[in-house]
Design a protein around this motif. Sequence first.
Motif: not given
Length: 219
Positions: A53, A57, A60, A88-89, A115
């Motif tokens: 990632r 990310t 996040e 990866n969200r 997100n």
Amino acid sequence: MTRPQHADRPAKSSRRALLLGLSAAIALPLLQGCFPVVATGVGAGAAMVSDRRTSGTYVEDEGIEWKVAARIRERLGDSVHVNVTSYNRNVLLTGEAPNETVRGQLDGIVAGVENVRGVINEVAIAPNSSLTARGNDTLITSNVKARMIDSGAVSAHNVKVVTEANVVFLLGIVPRSEADAAAEVARTSQGVRKVVRVFEYISDEEARRLDNPTGARRN
């Protein structure tokens, strides 16, 4: 993203003993609540550099996990036991809910967090699991990770392992060959009753590019 697929080499005893020992040491504080532990300091930096990632990310995902867990706790309290994993969200939910209505509310809670790209709701309709069961899941996760290291066929940095009720969920950005190798390691690990793939698939060429970035770290 790809939907979940419900689908030995000799152990190096010293590394496995170290991982399992660390797991036992941290298991009790982990079992006190549903909030994820965020790595800090040098450990987090090393993990971020080796991760496929982007660094943005990665950060996040840590934030998404905390926000989702906090909102679930605020909305549903102790009526559910939910573990939140963002990769990866994309958010994987595992654990237990008392009924389908409550389980369905989880999707809306996650979707409301900034997100988030997608939700994979694998929460079971069942009573909240016991501390003993959660401790066993922690040990299974550690064993699977140790066996991945021993196998040499897949990097444990590229595959995230989550265990719930003896079911192992595998997340990561991987080519098919790595996914198959990781699933085989998990499938043949002691105590595992099922393996669920929650991978995002890429080509071997893309995997090599991500593992050997040129220039500055991607943001």
